[in-house]
Design a protein around this motif. Structure first.
Motif, PDB file in Angstrom:
ATOM      1  N   ASP A   6      -4.155 -31.217 104.856  1.00  0.00           N
ATOM      2  CA  ASP A   6      -5.447 -31.533 104.233  1.00  0.00           C
ATOM      3  C   ASP A   6      -6.321 -30.303 104.013  1.00  0.00           C
ATOM      4  OD1 ASP A   6      -5.786 -31.216 106.994  1.00  0.00           O
ATOM      5  OD2 ASP A   6      -7.465 -32.623 107.076  1.00  0.00           O
ATOM      6  N   ARG A  10      -9.462 -29.832  97.861  1.00  0.00           N
ATOM      7  CA  ARG A  10     -10.628 -29.203  97.210  1.00  0.00           C
ATOM      8  C   ARG A  10     -10.647 -27.678  97.300  1.00  0.00           C
ATOM      9  NH1 ARG A  10     -15.935 -32.627  95.962  1.00  0.00           N
ATOM     10  NH2 ARG A  10     -14.805 -34.378  95.085  1.00  0.00           N
ATOM     11  N   GLY A  28      -1.807 -32.804  92.499  1.00  0.00           N
ATOM     12  CA  GLY A  28      -2.697 -33.950  92.392  1.00  0.00           C
ATOM     13  C   GLY A  28      -4.081 -33.454  92.008  1.00  0.00           C
ATOM     14  N   ASN A  30      -6.842 -33.239  93.710  1.00  0.00           N
ATOM     15  CA  ASN A  30      -7.563 -32.445  94.706  1.00  0.00           C
ATOM     16  C   ASN A  30      -6.704 -31.575  95.612  1.00  0.00           C
ATOM     17  OD1 ASN A  30     -10.175 -33.327  94.069  1.00  0.00           O
ATOM     18  ND2 ASN A  30      -9.828 -35.236  95.152  1.00  0.00           N
ATOM     19  N   TRP A  72       3.637 -38.348  97.511  1.00  0.00           N
ATOM     20  CA  TRP A  72       2.957 -37.935  96.288  1.00  0.00           C
ATOM     21  C   TRP A  72       3.768 -36.950  95.460  1.00  0.00           C
ATOM     22  CZ3 TRP A  72      -0.400 -41.063  94.418  1.00  0.00           C
ATOM     23  CH2 TRP A  72      -1.050 -41.940  95.304  1.00  0.00           C
ATOM     24  N   TRP A  76       3.270 -37.170  91.525  1.00  0.00           N
ATOM     25  CA  TRP A  76       2.532 -36.117  90.812  1.00  0.00           C
ATOM     26  C   TRP A  76       3.491 -35.163  90.104  1.00  0.00           C
ATOM     27  CZ3 TRP A  76      -0.960 -34.679  95.587  1.00  0.00           C
ATOM     28  CH2 TRP A  76      -1.898 -35.705  95.789  1.00  0.00           C
ATOM     29  N   TYR A  99      -9.551 -35.324 104.003  1.00  0.00           N
ATOM     30  CA  TYR A  99      -8.697 -36.404 103.484  1.00  0.00           C
ATOM     31  C   TYR A  99      -9.524 -37.677 103.290  1.00  0.00           C
ATOM     32  CZ  TYR A  99      -4.735 -39.567 102.999  1.00  0.00           C
ATOM     33  OH  TYR A  99      -3.847 -40.501 102.541  1.00  0.00           O
ATOM     34  N   GLU A 100     -10.290 -38.012 104.305  1.00  0.00           N
ATOM     35  CA  GLU A 100     -11.108 -39.223 104.237  1.00  0.00           C
ATOM     36  C   GLU A 100     -12.180 -39.102 103.160  1.00  0.00           C
ATOM     37  OE1 GLU A 100     -10.379 -37.486 106.944  1.00  0.00           O
ATOM     38  OE2 GLU A 100      -9.076 -38.892 107.985  1.00  0.00           O
ATOM     39  N   TYR A 102     -12.304 -36.924 100.407  1.00  0.00           N
ATOM     40  CA  TYR A 102     -12.017 -36.554  99.016  1.00  0.00           C
ATOM     41  C   TYR A 102     -10.655 -36.932  98.476  1.00  0.00           C
ATOM     42  CZ  TYR A 102     -15.656 -33.168 100.340  1.00  0.00           C
ATOM     43  OH  TYR A 102     -16.766 -32.556 100.815  1.00  0.00           O
ATOM     44  N   PHE A 103      -9.736 -37.367  99.316  1.00  0.00           N
ATOM     45  CA  PHE A 103      -8.371 -37.508  98.812  1.00  0.00           C
ATOM     46  C   PHE A 103      -8.296 -38.534  97.679  1.00  0.00           C
ATOM     47  CE2 PHE A 103      -4.069 -39.177  98.584  1.00  0.00           C
ATOM     48  CZ  PHE A 103      -3.344 -38.003  98.498  1.00  0.00           C
ATOM     49  N   SER A 104      -7.652 -38.154  96.626  1.00  0.00           N
ATOM     50  CA  SER A 104      -7.404 -39.116  95.549  1.00  0.00           C
ATOM     51  C   SER A 104      -6.220 -38.631  94.749  1.00  0.00           C
ATOM     52  CB  SER A 104      -8.607 -39.265  94.639  1.00  0.00           C
ATOM     53  OG  SER A 104      -8.913 -38.034  94.028  1.00  0.00           O
TER      54      SER A 104
END
Ligand code: F3S
Length: 104
Positions: A6, A10, A28, A30, A72, A76, A99-100, A102-104
């Protein structure tokens, strides 16, 4: 195999992409992940990452991220050429709970 944690979220510095000899990275929105079926365990990406986001799968830190990388990387697209690092990358370096948040 090596695993992106993680810490990449970003930050996405993408120095890892340029050094990887086998195109194991997938992109991905982010973060990047490593395809465990393609990674040849060379470890070249580890010292390249300014966020220290890449660890070997035997590392304790790797455990929660192994499934994320496997899952992923099947979804991806491969990234073989470095893209643009997000403008806010440095501000997110070392941030907790990415992770909580911003993850997408
Ligand atoms: Fe992420 Fe580090 Fe690569 S921040 S994009 S794993 S160089």
């Amino acid at each position: 195999t090596y695993v992106v944690t993680d810490a990449c979220i970003r930050c996405k510095f993408m120095d890892c992409v340029e050094i990887c000899p086998v195109e194991a990275f997938h992109e991905g929105a982010n973060m990047l992940v490593i395809n465990p079926d393609v990674c040849i365990d060379c470890g070249a990406c580890v010292p390249e990452c300014p966020a220290d986001a890449i660890v070997p799968d035997i590392d304790r830190e790797a455990a929660p991220w192994m499934e994320v990388n496997k899952r992923w990387s099947a979804v991806w697209p491969v990234i073989s050429l470095r893209g643009e690092t997000p403008a806010e990358a440095d501000a997110h370096r070392g941030e907790a709970g990415k992770y909580e948040k911003y993850f997408s």
